[in-house]
Design a protein around this motif. Structure first.
Motif, PDB file in Angstrom:
ATOM      1  N   UNK A 166       6.326  -0.692   6.812  1.00  0.00           N
ATOM      2  CA  UNK A 166       7.553  -1.321   7.333  1.00  0.00           C
ATOM      3  C   UNK A 166       7.671  -2.795   6.947  1.00  0.00           C
ATOM      4  N   UNK A 167       6.571  -3.556   7.104  1.00  0.00           N
ATOM      5  CA  UNK A 167       6.611  -4.970   6.736  1.00  0.00           C
ATOM      6  C   UNK A 167       6.679  -5.138   5.230  1.00  0.00           C
ATOM      7  N   UNK A 168       6.050  -4.230   4.477  1.00  0.00           N
ATOM      8  CA  UNK A 168       6.097  -4.307   3.017  1.00  0.00           C
ATOM      9  C   UNK A 168       7.519  -4.076   2.508  1.00  0.00           C
ATOM     10  N   UNK A 169       8.252  -3.168   3.153  1.00  0.00           N
ATOM     11  CA  UNK A 169       9.645  -2.931   2.758  1.00  0.00           C
ATOM     12  C   UNK A 169      10.474  -4.196   2.904  1.00  0.00           C
ATOM     13  N   UNK A 170      10.292  -4.910   4.015  1.00  0.00           N
ATOM     14  CA  UNK A 170      11.042  -6.150   4.230  1.00  0.00           C
ATOM     15  C   UNK A 170      10.642  -7.225   3.236  1.00  0.00           C
ATOM     16  N   UNK A 171       9.358  -7.272   2.874  1.00  0.00           N
ATOM     17  CA  UNK A 171       8.854  -8.314   1.983  1.00  0.00           C
ATOM     18  C   UNK A 171       9.136  -8.031   0.515  1.00  0.00           C
ATOM     19  N   UNK A 172       9.591  -6.814   0.191  1.00  0.00           N
ATOM     20  CA  UNK A 172       9.825  -6.461  -1.204  1.00  0.00           C
ATOM     21  C   UNK A 172      11.275  -6.111  -1.511  1.00  0.00           C
ATOM     22  N   UNK A 173      12.018  -5.610  -0.512  1.00  0.00           N
ATOM     23  CA  UNK A 173      13.378  -5.130  -0.754  1.00  0.00           C
ATOM     24  C   UNK A 173      14.393  -5.719   0.223  1.00  0.00           C
ATOM     25  N   UNK A 174      13.989  -6.710   1.008  1.00  0.00           N
ATOM     26  CA  UNK A 174      14.884  -7.284   2.009  1.00  0.00           C
ATOM     27  C   UNK A 174      16.170  -7.831   1.415  1.00  0.00           C
ATOM     28  N   UNK A 175      17.264  -7.682   2.157  1.00  0.00           N
ATOM     29  CA  UNK A 175      18.586  -8.146   1.733  1.00  0.00           C
ATOM     30  C   UNK A 175      18.962  -7.557   0.370  1.00  0.00           C
ATOM     31  N   UNK A 176      18.661  -6.266   0.205  1.00  0.00           N
ATOM     32  CA  UNK A 176      19.050  -5.533  -1.007  1.00  0.00           C
ATOM     33  C   UNK A 176      18.377  -6.073  -2.266  1.00  0.00           C
ATOM     34  N   UNK A 177      17.246  -6.760  -2.081  1.00  0.00           N
ATOM     35  CA  UNK A 177      16.568  -7.386  -3.215  1.00  0.00           C
ATOM     36  C   UNK A 177      17.138  -8.732  -3.594  1.00  0.00           C
ATOM     37  N   UNK A 178      18.156  -9.190  -2.881  1.00  0.00           N
ATOM     38  CA  UNK A 178      18.823 -10.454  -3.207  1.00  0.00           C
ATOM     39  C   UNK A 178      18.196 -11.609  -2.423  1.00  0.00           C
ATOM     40  N   UNK A 179      16.893 -11.763  -2.605  1.00  0.00           N
ATOM     41  CA  UNK A 179      16.129 -12.783  -1.898  1.00  0.00           C
ATOM     42  C   UNK A 179      15.117 -13.376  -2.860  1.00  0.00           C
ATOM     43  N   UNK A 180      15.035 -14.699  -2.895  1.00  0.00           N
ATOM     44  CA  UNK A 180      14.219 -15.356  -3.917  1.00  0.00           C
ATOM     45  C   UNK A 180      12.722 -15.136  -3.738  1.00  0.00           C
ATOM     46  N   UNK A 181      12.252 -14.957  -2.504  1.00  0.00           N
ATOM     47  CA  UNK A 181      10.810 -14.932  -2.269  1.00  0.00           C
ATOM     48  C   UNK A 181      10.204 -13.522  -2.281  1.00  0.00           C
ATOM     49  N   UNK A 182      10.978 -12.488  -2.522  1.00  0.00           N
ATOM     50  CA  UNK A 182      10.474 -11.124  -2.410  1.00  0.00           C
ATOM     51  C   UNK A 182       9.311 -10.844  -3.358  1.00  0.00           C
ATOM     52  N   UNK A 183       8.355 -10.060  -2.865  1.00  0.00           N
ATOM     53  CA  UNK A 183       7.189  -9.665  -3.660  1.00  0.00           C
ATOM     54  C   UNK A 183       7.532  -8.394  -4.442  1.00  0.00           C
ATOM     55  N   UNK A 184       8.233  -8.572  -5.547  1.00  0.00           N
ATOM     56  CA  UNK A 184       8.747  -7.420  -6.299  1.00  0.00           C
ATOM     57  C   UNK A 184       7.746  -6.853  -7.303  1.00  0.00           C
ATOM     58  N   UNK A 185       6.632  -7.560  -7.515  1.00  0.00           N
ATOM     59  CA  UNK A 185       5.519  -6.993  -8.290  1.00  0.00           C
ATOM     60  C   UNK A 185       4.450  -6.559  -7.294  1.00  0.00           C
ATOM     61  N   UNK A 186       4.185  -5.280  -7.201  1.00  0.00           N
ATOM     62  CA  UNK A 186       3.215  -4.757  -6.244  1.00  0.00           C
ATOM     63  C   UNK A 186       1.931  -4.416  -6.997  1.00  0.00           C
ATOM     64  N   UNK A 187       0.857  -5.116  -6.658  1.00  0.00           N
ATOM     65  CA  UNK A 187      -0.421  -4.978  -7.369  1.00  0.00           C
ATOM     66  C   UNK A 187      -1.350  -4.094  -6.542  1.00  0.00           C
ATOM     67  N   UNK A 188      -1.772  -2.976  -7.141  1.00  0.00           N
ATOM     68  CA  UNK A 188      -2.573  -1.977  -6.435  1.00  0.00           C
ATOM     69  C   UNK A 188      -3.940  -1.827  -7.079  1.00  0.00           C
ATOM     70  N   UNK A 189      -5.008  -1.649  -6.272  1.00  0.00           N
ATOM     71  CA  UNK A 189      -6.344  -1.448  -6.859  1.00  0.00           C
ATOM     72  C   UNK A 189      -6.406  -0.115  -7.597  1.00  0.00           C
ATOM     73  N   UNK A 190      -7.190  -0.097  -8.670  1.00  0.00           N
ATOM     74  CA  UNK A 190      -7.223   1.081  -9.543  1.00  0.00           C
ATOM     75  C   UNK A 190      -7.540   2.356  -8.765  1.00  0.00           C
ATOM     76  N   UNK A 191      -8.504   2.310  -7.859  1.00  0.00           N
ATOM     77  CA  UNK A 191      -8.929   3.558  -7.201  1.00  0.00           C
ATOM     78  C   UNK A 191      -7.875   4.083  -6.221  1.00  0.00           C
ATOM     79  N   UNK A 192      -6.900   3.231  -5.836  1.00  0.00           N
ATOM     80  CA  UNK A 192      -5.857   3.678  -4.906  1.00  0.00           C
ATOM     81  C   UNK A 192      -4.469   3.586  -5.541  1.00  0.00           C
TER      82      UNK A 192
END
Length: 486
Positions: A273-299
């Motif tokens: 839920x918090x990740x959705x707000x931090x990555x797609x909030x305001x339809x993606x029209x937000x300067x600070x959004x974390x739009x690159x999601x970095x995931x560890x290889x094993x997961x």
């Protein structure tokens, strides 16, 4: 219901515009007209700056009032804004597509919060202090308002970003000329009505809407003392170039391409839920959004599946519906730009796990499906360009050091997030990110702390006590007498 204004707020009161052109406001969800306002001209800017200059230079005017007296006016404005908050949110959402569930706080609550915060802070901070002069005697160090502030505001969070600039400036004793974006003028004129009602002295506040040419004219105006700008990095470079030529103080809050580092111990289900707000909030029209999601290889595949489900599960709809989680983009031009970048991601070998087109059932309005890419390199256009739409990329990393390197491998440095079950571990990683702000297990802007970016994300800081640095100047007065001996 449409709103058609005939006058401009210049010098805290209504005045006839110098020109005849108008700016039309349209619905982001349907394209239908919402109203219109006069389009500002160079002559309107000249008048607004002249009145601001006169009000600031008045020896008994706004800049010379005690901070507590200025606070009385600002608190009246806060009360008026609160009474009109629902209408402010409705107008913003109708124009730029922001879901009202987002705007209820950012556009309906934050402006009054900022006015109250800076009114109190300006009243508490000393305007003068004595220092021992190391050569003998005493130095009086004063903090004085810089003068006339030009505030150039974008359309994505128009009221929050207006008050991030003008609340500290007005509290400190500056006068202001605001240039709202043409995409969000109806909320700006509701603010103008509130300013006129609050009883500001003549000259203190002007609101003159217009396009880039009007903004450029205001930034370069000889009567302006400082500039506060939020917008794209490309436009910010032009503003910086002009302010550099004029040796004019400037605060630039520009673009971002932030990263979310998901550590190997993250509880994905709890974080989504918090990740959705931090990555797609305001339809993606937000300067600070974390739009690159970095995931560890094993997961990695687990994260891809979770992020895909998160994006696909967002409720797309009318921005005025409280149940809507993702509304339309601000304009057809913005939608076209996002779609071109999605096409570029495909051409660069990216695989789309959800989205990539326009949502079914939304033939009218500027809608784009929430879109998730995999298979892209961090050097790709999708991962290096601020898209300003609901587009994410999930990248794989080998170790926390690699994750930090990927996060920092960007021309931008505005924000970022770290997601982990171990807060101390997240904090340690956050300290290594070259960005002005970082969130751990979420991202919430704190109005009491500085906000801004490094690298191509800007110069200076807004919010917090640090905001006063941009609109107050220190003055030293040297005295021969030895105050310290008394």
């Amino acid at each position: 219901m449409t709103f058609d204004y005939q006058e401009l707020l210049i010098g805290s009161r209504w005045a006839d515009p110098a020109g005849r052109n108008r700016i039309g406001a349209v619905s982001a969800a349907g394209g239908e007209p919402l109203g219109s306002v006069p389009e500002g001209t160079a002559a309107d800017i000249d008048l607004a700056v002249a009145e601001a200059r006169e009000a600031f230079d008045d020896p008994r005017g706004w800049s010379r009032w005690p901070a507590a007296r200025r606070a009385d006016v600002l608190l009246r404005l806060a009360e008026i804004l609160e009474k009109r908050s629902a209408e402010t949110v409705r107008r913003v959402s109708a124009q730029n597509g922001m879901p009202v569930s987002v705007g209820a706080y950012s556009e309906g609550v934050v402006p009054a919060m900022l006015l109250r915060y800076y009114s109190a802070l300006a009243s508490e901070l000393p305007e003068e202090a004595l220092r021992r002069n190391l050569s003998g005697g005493t130095t009086v160090v004063r903090e004085v308002p810089v003068g006339v502030l030009a505030a150039v505001v974008p359309w994505n969070f128009p009221q929050t970003l207006t008050f991030a600039k003008i609340a500290p400036a007005l509290a400190a004793g500056c006068t202001v000329v605001v240039k709202p974006a043409p995409e969000t003028v109806l909320d700006a004129f509701l603010l103008a009505e509130s300013v006129a009602e609050a009883g500001f002295p003549d000259g203190v506040v002007s609101i003159v809407p217009g396009g880039a040419d009007v903004g450029a004219y205001l930034v370069a105006h000889p009567g302006v003392d400082a500039v506060a700008f939020t917008g794209s990095t490309a436009a910010g470079r032009e503003v910086a170039r002009e302010c550099g030529r004029l040796l004019r103080p400037v605060t630039l809050e520009l673009g971002g391409k932030s990263a979310a580092i998901l550590l190997d111990d993250v509880d994905l289900a709890a974080a989504l839920p918090a990740l959705a707000a931090a990555t797609l909030g305001n339809n993606g029209q937000t300067c600070y959004l974390s739009t690159r999601i970095l995931a560890p290889r094993r997961r990695y595949h687990e994260v891809v599946d979770a992020v895909t489900a998160m994006a696909a599960g967002l409720r797309v709809g009318d921005p005025l519906d409280p149940a809507t989680q993702l509304g339309p983009l601000v304009s057809e031009r913005q939608r076209d730009r996002v779609e071109k970048l999605v096409a570029a991601g495909r051409a660069e070998g990216g695989r789309i796990t959800t989205g990539g087109g326009r949502p079914a059932g939304f033939e009218r309005g500027w809608y784009v499906e929430p879109t998730v890419f995999t298979g892209l390199e961090n050097s790709s256009s999708v991962c290096q360009t601020e898209i300003f739409g609901p587009v994410l990329a999930v990248l794989e990393y080998e170790s926390p050091d690699h994750a930090v390197a990927l996060a920092n491998d960007s021309a931008y440095g505005l924000a970022g997030t770290v997601w982990t079950a171990d807060e101390e571990r997240g904090l340690a990683l956050a300290r290594r990110m070259r960005t002005g702000t970082v969130g751990v297990n979420g991202y919430t802007v704190d109005i009491g702390a500085p906000f801004g970016g490094t690298k191509a994300s800007g110069l200076g800081r807004e919010l917090g006590p640090e905001a006063f640095a941009a609109i107050r100047e220190p003055q030293s007065i040297y005295l021969p007498r030895r105050e310290w001996d008394r």
